[in-house]
Design a protein around this motif. Structure first.
Motif, PDB file in Angstrom:
ATOM      1  N   LEU A 169     -28.287  61.880 -13.356  1.00 45.07           N
ATOM      2  CA  LEU A 169     -27.844  62.917 -14.287  1.00 45.07           C
ATOM      3  C   LEU A 169     -26.639  62.451 -15.105  1.00 45.07           C
ATOM      4  O   LEU A 169     -26.495  62.808 -16.265  1.00 45.07           O
ATOM      5  N   ARG A 170     -25.777  61.661 -14.483  1.00 48.88           N
ATOM      6  CA  ARG A 170     -24.603  61.142 -15.184  1.00 48.88           C
ATOM      7  C   ARG A 170     -24.951  60.005 -16.129  1.00 48.88           C
ATOM      8  O   ARG A 170     -24.321  59.844 -17.180  1.00 48.88           O
ATOM      9  N   GLN A 171     -25.933  59.176 -15.744  1.00 48.09           N
ATOM     10  CA  GLN A 171     -26.311  58.000 -16.521  1.00 48.09           C
ATOM     11  C   GLN A 171     -27.837  57.931 -16.642  1.00 48.09           C
ATOM     12  O   GLN A 171     -28.474  57.052 -16.065  1.00 48.09           O
ATOM     13  N   GLU A 204     -32.761  72.491 -11.878  1.00 47.73           N
ATOM     14  CA  GLU A 204     -32.463  72.950 -10.519  1.00 47.73           C
ATOM     15  C   GLU A 204     -31.457  72.027  -9.844  1.00 47.73           C
ATOM     16  O   GLU A 204     -30.515  72.488  -9.187  1.00 47.73           O
ATOM     17  N   LEU A 205     -31.622  70.739 -10.019  1.00 51.16           N
ATOM     18  CA  LEU A 205     -30.709  69.769  -9.405  1.00 51.16           C
ATOM     19  C   LEU A 205     -29.330  69.838 -10.048  1.00 51.16           C
ATOM     20  O   LEU A 205     -28.312  69.829  -9.362  1.00 51.16           O
ATOM     21  N   ARG A 206     -29.287  69.922 -11.364  1.00 53.43           N
ATOM     22  CA  ARG A 206     -28.007  69.983 -12.087  1.00 53.43           C
ATOM     23  C   ARG A 206     -27.218  71.240 -11.708  1.00 53.43           C
ATOM     24  O   ARG A 206     -25.997  71.231 -11.652  1.00 53.43           O
ATOM     25  N   ALA A 207     -27.918  72.336 -11.421  1.00 58.07           N
ATOM     26  CA  ALA A 207     -27.263  73.600 -11.085  1.00 58.07           C
ATOM     27  C   ALA A 207     -26.735  73.632  -9.652  1.00 58.07           C
ATOM     28  O   ALA A 207     -25.916  74.485  -9.320  1.00 58.07           O
ATOM     29  N   HIS A 208     -27.182  72.706  -8.817  1.00 56.79           N
ATOM     30  CA  HIS A 208     -26.761  72.682  -7.414  1.00 56.79           C
ATOM     31  C   HIS A 208     -25.408  71.983  -7.295  1.00 56.79           C
ATOM     32  O   HIS A 208     -25.235  70.859  -7.762  1.00 56.79           O
ATOM     33  N   ASP A 209     -24.448  72.647  -6.655  1.00 53.79           N
ATOM     34  CA  ASP A 209     -23.096  72.082  -6.539  1.00 53.79           C
ATOM     35  C   ASP A 209     -23.079  70.683  -5.934  1.00 53.79           C
ATOM     36  O   ASP A 209     -22.288  69.835  -6.342  1.00 53.79           O
ATOM     37  N   GLU A 210     -23.911  70.439  -4.950  1.00 53.08           N
ATOM     38  CA  GLU A 210     -23.915  69.146  -4.249  1.00 53.08           C
ATOM     39  C   GLU A 210     -24.638  68.048  -5.027  1.00 53.08           C
ATOM     40  O   GLU A 210     -24.534  66.886  -4.671  1.00 53.08           O
ATOM     41  N   LEU A 211     -25.391  68.419  -6.075  1.00 55.55           N
ATOM     42  CA  LEU A 211     -26.221  67.431  -6.756  1.00 55.55           C
ATOM     43  C   LEU A 211     -25.861  67.216  -8.223  1.00 55.55           C
ATOM     44  O   LEU A 211     -26.417  66.338  -8.875  1.00 55.55           O
TER      45      LEU A 211
END
Length: 140
Positions: free
Chosen positions: A116-118, A103-110
């Protein structure tokens, strides 16, 4: 990472190790958590928001992501030689209120969250002011 853009600290716990899910079902209050010594510990202070991130293997099928919200109640302390902890007032939410990684990865702002990057980076991670505003809105 700039302190002026800090929305919240993010502390991770590996749910594949130590039965975190079961622990939090029994006792959702978290009063301290381990962190790694870094310059970030010097930036941590009482009253700053903290998010708890449940992490682990996708094989287990748990909704990994943001599991709780709270605040720091003091600076990081060396609890024993080489072991650092932060004192917390944090509660793990019921599972149906967790924000999943997907859900967080799919949100443009998140999508650019540091965790998620590291994902393998040591505790603590951070969330920007903008990201924290979006997360708190999702948690409400």
């Amino acid at each position: 990472m700039r302190l002026s853009d800090l929305g919240a600290w993010l502390l991770k716990g590996n749910a594949d190790l130590g039965g975190l899910r079961e622990r939090f079902e029994r006792e959702p209050r978290v009063e301290r958590w381990c962190v790694q010594r870094s310059y970030r510990l010097d930036l941590m202070s009482a009253g700053q928001p903290v998010l708890f991130w449940g992490s682990g293997s996708r094989r287990r099928g748990l909704p990994y992501g943001i599991w709780g919200l709270g605040k720091l109640i003091g600076p990081a302390l060396e609890s024993s030689p080489g072991r650092w902890e932060v004192p917390l007032d944090l509660t793990i939410a019921p599972e149906e209120e967790w924000l999943s990684r997907e859900e967080l990865r799919a949100h443009d702002e998140l999508a650019d969250l540091e965790v998620l990057r590291q994902p393998q980076a040591a505790n603590p991670s951070y969330v920007t002011v903008r990201q924290f505003a979006v997360i708190t809105a999702l948690l409400e």
